[in-house]
Design a protein around this motif. Structure first.
Motif, PDB file in Angstrom:
ATOM      1  N   THR A 165       0.830  -1.211   0.000  1.00  0.00           N
ATOM      2  CA  THR A 165       0.000   0.000   0.000  1.00  0.00           C
ATOM      3  C   THR A 165       0.861   1.257   0.000  1.00  0.00           C
ATOM      4  N   LEU A 166       1.928   1.234   0.810  1.00  0.00           N
ATOM      5  CA  LEU A 166       2.846   2.374   0.860  1.00  0.00           C
ATOM      6  C   LEU A 166       3.477   2.602  -0.508  1.00  0.00           C
ATOM      7  N   SER A 167       3.879   1.512  -1.162  1.00  0.00           N
ATOM      8  CA  SER A 167       4.499   1.611  -2.489  1.00  0.00           C
ATOM      9  C   SER A 167       3.541   2.196  -3.511  1.00  0.00           C
ATOM     10  N   LYS A 168       2.297   1.683  -3.501  1.00  0.00           N
ATOM     11  CA  LYS A 168       1.282   2.188  -4.433  1.00  0.00           C
ATOM     12  C   LYS A 168       1.000   3.666  -4.180  1.00  0.00           C
ATOM     13  N   GLY A 169       0.853   4.005  -2.889  1.00  0.00           N
ATOM     14  CA  GLY A 169       0.569   5.400  -2.533  1.00  0.00           C
ATOM     15  C   GLY A 169       1.687   6.334  -2.952  1.00  0.00           C
ATOM     16  N   LEU A 170       2.941   5.916  -2.697  1.00  0.00           N
ATOM     17  CA  LEU A 170       4.093   6.718  -3.109  1.00  0.00           C
ATOM     18  C   LEU A 170       4.132   6.860  -4.627  1.00  0.00           C
ATOM     19  N   GLY A 171       3.855   5.746  -5.320  1.00  0.00           N
ATOM     20  CA  GLY A 171       3.877   5.771  -6.779  1.00  0.00           C
ATOM     21  C   GLY A 171       2.878   6.749  -7.346  1.00  0.00           C
ATOM     22  N   ILE A 172       1.645   6.713  -6.806  1.00  0.00           N
ATOM     23  CA  ILE A 172       0.604   7.633  -7.276  1.00  0.00           C
ATOM     24  C   ILE A 172       0.978   9.071  -6.941  1.00  0.00           C
ATOM     25  N   GLY A 173       1.546   9.274  -5.728  1.00  0.00           N
ATOM     26  CA  GLY A 173       1.975  10.620  -5.338  1.00  0.00           C
ATOM     27  C   GLY A 173       3.063  11.159  -6.246  1.00  0.00           C
ATOM     28  N   ILE A 174       4.021  10.293  -6.605  1.00  0.00           N
ATOM     29  CA  ILE A 174       5.105  10.706  -7.504  1.00  0.00           C
ATOM     30  C   ILE A 174       4.556  11.076  -8.875  1.00  0.00           C
ATOM     31  N   ILE A 175       3.608  10.280  -9.364  1.00  0.00           N
ATOM     32  CA  ILE A 175       3.013  10.548 -10.680  1.00  0.00           C
ATOM     33  C   ILE A 175       2.283  11.892 -10.671  1.00  0.00           C
ATOM     34  N   LEU A 176       1.492  12.121  -9.622  1.00  0.00           N
ATOM     35  CA  LEU A 176       0.761  13.395  -9.523  1.00  0.00           C
ATOM     36  C   LEU A 176       1.742  14.568  -9.432  1.00  0.00           C
ATOM     37  N   GLY A 177       2.805  14.375  -8.642  1.00  0.00           N
ATOM     38  CA  GLY A 177       3.806  15.438  -8.513  1.00  0.00           C
ATOM     39  C   GLY A 177       4.558  15.688  -9.800  1.00  0.00           C
ATOM     40  N   SER A 178       4.766  14.628 -10.581  1.00  0.00           N
ATOM     41  CA  SER A 178       5.543  14.756 -11.816  1.00  0.00           C
ATOM     42  C   SER A 178       4.834  15.597 -12.877  1.00  0.00           C
ATOM     43  N   ILE A 179       3.511  15.729 -12.733  1.00  0.00           N
ATOM     44  CA  ILE A 179       2.753  16.518 -13.712  1.00  0.00           C
ATOM     45  C   ILE A 179       3.252  17.960 -13.727  1.00  0.00           C
ATOM     46  N   LEU A 180       3.738  18.419 -12.570  1.00  0.00           N
ATOM     47  CA  LEU A 180       4.169  19.820 -12.463  1.00  0.00           C
ATOM     48  C   LEU A 180       5.634  19.968 -12.055  1.00  0.00           C
ATOM     49  N   VAL A 181       6.363  18.840 -11.910  1.00  0.00           N
ATOM     50  CA  VAL A 181       7.687  18.921 -11.296  1.00  0.00           C
ATOM     51  C   VAL A 181       8.663  19.827 -12.061  1.00  0.00           C
ATOM     52  N   LYS A 182       8.593  19.858 -13.382  1.00  0.00           N
ATOM     53  CA  LYS A 182       9.523  20.686 -14.148  1.00  0.00           C
ATOM     54  C   LYS A 182       8.893  21.985 -14.658  1.00  0.00           C
ATOM     55  N   VAL A 183       7.650  22.222 -14.257  1.00  0.00           N
ATOM     56  CA  VAL A 183       6.978  23.463 -14.667  1.00  0.00           C
ATOM     57  C   VAL A 183       7.704  24.697 -14.121  1.00  0.00           C
ATOM     58  N   PRO A 184       8.172  24.680 -12.846  1.00  0.00           N
ATOM     59  CA  PRO A 184       8.936  25.848 -12.366  1.00  0.00           C
ATOM     60  C   PRO A 184      10.157  26.144 -13.238  1.00  0.00           C
TER      61      PRO A 184
END
Length: 247
Positions: free
Chosen positions: A36-55
């Motif tokens: 569950t922790l792995s899945k949650g981290l994975g989804i969090g990373i994916i959501l974060g990656s949508i904007l990670v290089k926008v700055p």
């Protein structure tokens, strides 16, 4: 409503873990906790990656400059990202284990195009994006041999080191991190750290795990550089503001 909630939970939990938590009320199941922790981290990373290089993109657009960003380092980083998500997609790994690669690839390709554009070659920027899209289409089409994709993934380990070393060398030579975004670099570092754990849990692929270990070290080095030059630049600015004493 209960079915909708169950569907959302099953996006993070396996059926076995759902049963352990919500039917047997066994909240101390260690394998389920890790999963569950792995899945949650994975989804969090994916959501974060949508904007990670926008700055980083906005910083280039606002300054109308890509000073301090080495285009060859960007090319190599884009190759590594592309090889990773293409290999993972074709191998059928869970999207939560590699999904951020698609968003990082799009944003990195945009950065490369902007570096070319503000470097005095706007036509090359457009051509580059067109060629890149064509290459990605071929890689994920199913016609590219898995042996080729594995080889591409394997060479990303030295490529990441070379790409980051080029950028680190550029920063050292300039005595500054130029238009690099601290937010972007820090998020990349944090994401690669988390990906070591999720890759162990969800793929078990040694080459993927090694790639993220190397990426963590390389991204961490750039973050440390940014902190160092940030303090140096602030010191220089403070000294510059001090008025010289009159004789």
């Amino acid at each position: 409503m209960a079915e909708i909630l169950k569907g959302l939970l099953l996006g993070v939990l396996s059926q076995k873990c759902y049963n352990e938590y919500f039917l047997k009320y066994n909240f101390l199941d260690v394998p389920c906790f890790k999963s569950t922790l792995s899945k949650g981290l994975g989804i969090g990373i994916i959501l974060g990656s949508i904007l990670v290089k926008v700055p980083q993109i906005f910083k280039i657009l606002q300054s109308k400059s890509a000073d301090g960003i080495n285009i060859y380092g960007v090319y190599l980083e884009l190759f590594a990202i592309t090889a990773n998500f293409a290999y993972s997609y074709v191998m059928g790994f869970p999207f939560s284990a590699w999904g951020e690669g698609t968003f990082l690839a799009i944003q990195t390709a945009m950065i490369a195009a902007l570096v070319l554009h503000y470097g005095g070659a706007p036509m090359k920027g457009g051509i580059f994006l067109s060629v890149y899209c064509a290459i990605v289409s071929v890689l994920v089409s199913g016609y590219t041999s898995t042996d080729i994709l594995w080889t591409m993934q394997a060479v990303t380990v030295p490529i990441i080191l070379i790409a980051k070393s080029i950028q680190i060398g550029t920063n050292y030579k300039n005595g500054s991190t130029g238009q690099l975004s601290f937010i972007t670099c820090f998020l990349l570092f944090g994401g690669s750290v988390a990906r070591i754990f999720t890759s162990i849990q969800e793929t078990g692929d040694s080459i993927i795990i090694l790639t993220y270990c190397v990426s963590t070290i390389a991204n961490g080095a750039i973050v440390l550089q940014m902190l160092w030059y940030w303090n140096v630049e602030k010191t220089i600015k403070v000294k510059g503001k001090k008025k010289p004493k009159r004789a």
